[in-house]
Design an enzyme around this catalytic site. Structure first.
Site, short mmCIF file in Angstrom:
data_model
loop_
_atom_site.label_atom_id
_atom_site.label_comp_id
_atom_site.label_asym_id
_atom_site.label_seq_id
_atom_site.Cartn_x
_atom_site.Cartn_y
_atom_site.Cartn_z
N CYS A 204 0.80 -1.21 0.00
CA CYS A 204 0.00 0.00 0.00
C CYS A 204 0.83 1.26 0.00
CB CYS A 204 -0.86 0.00 1.25
SG CYS A 204 -1.66 -1.56 1.51
N GLY B 202 -1.83 1.25 -4.63
CA GLY B 202 -2.97 0.46 -4.22
C GLY B 202 -4.26 1.04 -4.76
N ASN C 89 1.92 0.21 5.33
CA ASN C 89 2.45 -0.28 4.06
C ASN C 89 3.49 -1.34 4.37
OD1 ASN C 89 4.85 1.03 1.67
ND2 ASN C 89 3.47 -0.69 1.43
N GLY C 90 3.26 -2.53 3.87
CA GLY C 90 4.22 -3.60 4.11
C GLY C 90 3.49 -4.89 4.42
N TYR D 225 10.59 -1.09 -10.19
CA TYR D 225 9.22 -1.09 -10.72
C TYR D 225 8.19 -0.31 -9.90
CZ TYR D 225 4.43 -2.79 -11.19
OH TYR D 225 3.06 -2.85 -11.28
P1 AMP Z 1 3.35 -10.52 -15.60
O1 AMP Z 1 2.34 -10.30 -16.66
O2 AMP Z 1 2.77 -11.25 -14.40
O3 AMP Z 1 4.62 -11.13 -16.07
O4 AMP Z 1 3.68 -9.09 -14.99
C1 AMP Z 1 4.81 -8.38 -15.41
C2 AMP Z 1 4.41 -6.98 -15.79
O5 AMP Z 1 3.69 -6.36 -14.71
C3 AMP Z 1 5.60 -6.12 -16.03
O6 AMP Z 1 5.28 -5.31 -17.16
C4 AMP Z 1 5.78 -5.28 -14.79
O7 AMP Z 1 6.04 -3.93 -15.11
C5 AMP Z 1 4.47 -5.37 -14.07
N1 AMP Z 1 4.63 -5.83 -12.68
C6 AMP Z 1 5.74 -6.26 -12.06
N2 AMP Z 1 5.51 -6.59 -10.77
C7 AMP Z 1 4.19 -6.38 -10.58
C8 AMP Z 1 3.33 -6.51 -9.43
N3 AMP Z 1 3.78 -6.95 -8.27
N4 AMP Z 1 2.02 -6.18 -9.60
C9 AMP Z 1 1.56 -5.74 -10.78
N5 AMP Z 1 2.33 -5.60 -11.89
C10 AMP Z 1 3.63 -5.90 -11.79
#
Ligand code: AMP
Length: 456
Positions: free
Chosen positions: A6, A32, A107-108, A247
């Site tokens: 969050c 979030g 957050n955490g 990210y």
């Molecule tokens: P995926 O489709 O599951 O491989 O998600 C990877 C894509 O989602 C990448 O384009 C990342 O920028 C983004 N991403 C990476 N980690 C997360 C996360 N924890 N939650 C949502 N999106 C993510």
């Protein structure tokens, strides 16, 4: 038990504290989107408004102006795992303790919450939510006949894992950061007000000036006595989450006064040095990899193009005409620019591959738009382990990096012409050079979890 990934906000002595908190929550909406809330104190009573959905769905002008009255506020944007969006878990949480009303936002993720909950229940505690954050209240409540601060110190010394907390008590706003410093939390000032925020981009929108980060193992109490710092744990090796820089955080936020956008751009440059490609253009996977793709283009000399456009206005889609529109989910979110892609050999840069769903969809779209070749480059190492410290990630069996292990096998499954990831050494080098960060949590890449996980 639920996990919360969050963003948090705190405002002390803002004549329109709820408005400031509301602005801050907008800036950290990316942390979030499942729930949002603001608790406001007039120095005596706490008023709370929260709901499911985005900030824009939860608040209206009347609520912020006329119902959330008081000069002290905390706020929260919530992101939980599936099924965890129930109203009772939306934060801030609020309780009546012997020392008065208290609100908390977190957050955490606490790694020993289940054990603590079990112990507390054996002593009669009745939990109202399924959020790990609630243990903090019970730990405070049961540390009887002591002050608010003694109770808080007692509680935060029991909990383990990742926690950047903000609390509201009478006319005090308090910030707490776990001893590992997994999640960010910063302090800012706006005239006679102080603010706390998960990221500095919130300070920008609130019109506040960055003062400093809350230190790992530190409690800052903001009251009429100014900002008073307490240590509840000795300083230790930093375990700041490197994935925040890769990210999760917004690129316009600062990390220790350094631009996260520049850090990501440097990751892209390093990636181009380590994993060159023969291609006509470099494109980004919008939007989180924009800076890394720019960096890749900088270092490789291959022109940067906008080959994929992201639709920002999707919301919750309720129709999925999977029979009639192939790749509906991909197409509604991303559209390839055929004019840019057709006949070209493309380097697609993304910051991470988690399940592999996004990359597979993007690659398919690019090929359908006429790409000759698609070379995928990832500006972080293979994501092969779930995060238990506050980033929402699937379990091992859904992580493509865990299932397939090697770039070649992952690339085959994603149907790329080539796939390369940034090396661990490359990541370390960039973090040291651009973020002055020599020690961090990279459990998602290495499986080295700095705090043991005790989920039951
Ligand atoms: P995926 O489709 O599951 O491989 O998600 C990877 C894509 O989602 C990448 O384009 C990342 O920028 C983004 N991403 C990476 N980690 C997360 C996360 N924890 N939650 C949502 N999106 C993510």
């Amino acid at each position: 038990m639920l996990q919360d990934k969050c963003g948090v906000i705190g405002v002390w002595n803002g004549p329109d504290a709820a408005h400031l908190a509301y602005a801050g929550l907008y800036a950290i909406q990316h942390r979030g989107q499942e729930g949002a809330g603001i608790a406001v104190s007039d120095g005596d009573h706490i008023r709370l408004h929260k709901g499911q959905g985005k900030v824009v769905d939860v608040f209206d002008a009347d609520t912020v102006k006329n119902k959330l009255i008081g000069n002290y506020a905390i706020g929260h944007t919530r992101y939980s795992t599936a099924g965890g969006g129930a109203m009772r878990n939306v934060q801030p949480l609020h309780a009546h303790l012997a020392v008065g009303e208290v609100a908390i936002a977190h957050n955490g993720q606490l790694t020993n919450a289940a054990t603590l909950q079990q112990q507390l229940e054996e002593h009669g505690a009745i939990f109202q939510t399924s959020s790990d954050t609630e243990v903090v209240f019970h730990l405070m409540a049961t540390h009887a006949r002591t002050s608010f601060m003694d109770r808080l110190v007692h509680a935060v010394q029991q909990i383990q894992g990742a926690f950047s907390l903000v609390l509201l008590h009478r006319d005090q706003v308090v910030g707490v950061r776990d001893p590992n410093g997994f999640r960010p939390l910063c302090l800012g000032r706006k005239e006679d007000s102080y603010v706390l925020a998960s990221e500095t981009c919130a300070l920008d929108l609130m019109g506040a000036r960055f003062i400093r980060d809350v230190e790992p193992g530190e409690i800052v109490v903001i009251s009429r006595n100014g900002v008073v710092s307490h240590r509840f744990a000795p300083p230790q090796r930093s375990h700041f989450c490197v994935f925040e820089l890769i990210y999760f955080s917004r690129p316009d936020s600062l990390f220790q006064d350094r631009s996260i956008l520049e850090i990501r751009r440097a990751l892209g440059r390093k990636l181009a040095e380590e994993c060159p490609a023969q291609a006509d253009i470099v494109i980004n996977a919008p939007d989180s990899s924009n800076a890394a793709a720019l960096g890749y283009a900088d270092a490789s000399g291959i022109p940067y193009e906008l080959g994929l456009i992201r639709n920002h206005y999707i919301g919750r889609t309720f129709i999925e005409p999977s029979q009639s529109i192939r790749d509906w989910r991909a197409r509604i979110k991303y559209n390839p620019v055929r004019h840019v892609i057709e006949g070209r050999s493309v380097v697609l840069v993304d910051d991470s591959i988690v399940r592999g769903t996004t990359s597979r969809r993007l690659i398919r779209l690019l090929r359908e738009a006429g790409a000759r070749e698609v070379h995928l480059r990832i500006s972080s190492p293979i994501f092969a382990h779930p995060c238990y410290y506050g980033i929402d990630t699937p379990d091992y069996d859904q992580l493509i990096g865990h299932r397939l292990r090697t770039p070649d096998r992952i690339g085959d499954q994603l149907e790329t012409d080539s796939l390369h990831y940034l090396s661990h050494d490359g990541l370390r080098e960039v973090m040291q050079a651009t973020a002055n960060l020599t020690s961090y949590c990279d459990a998602c890449f290495t499986g080295n979890y700095p705090v043991p996980i005790k989920f039951s």
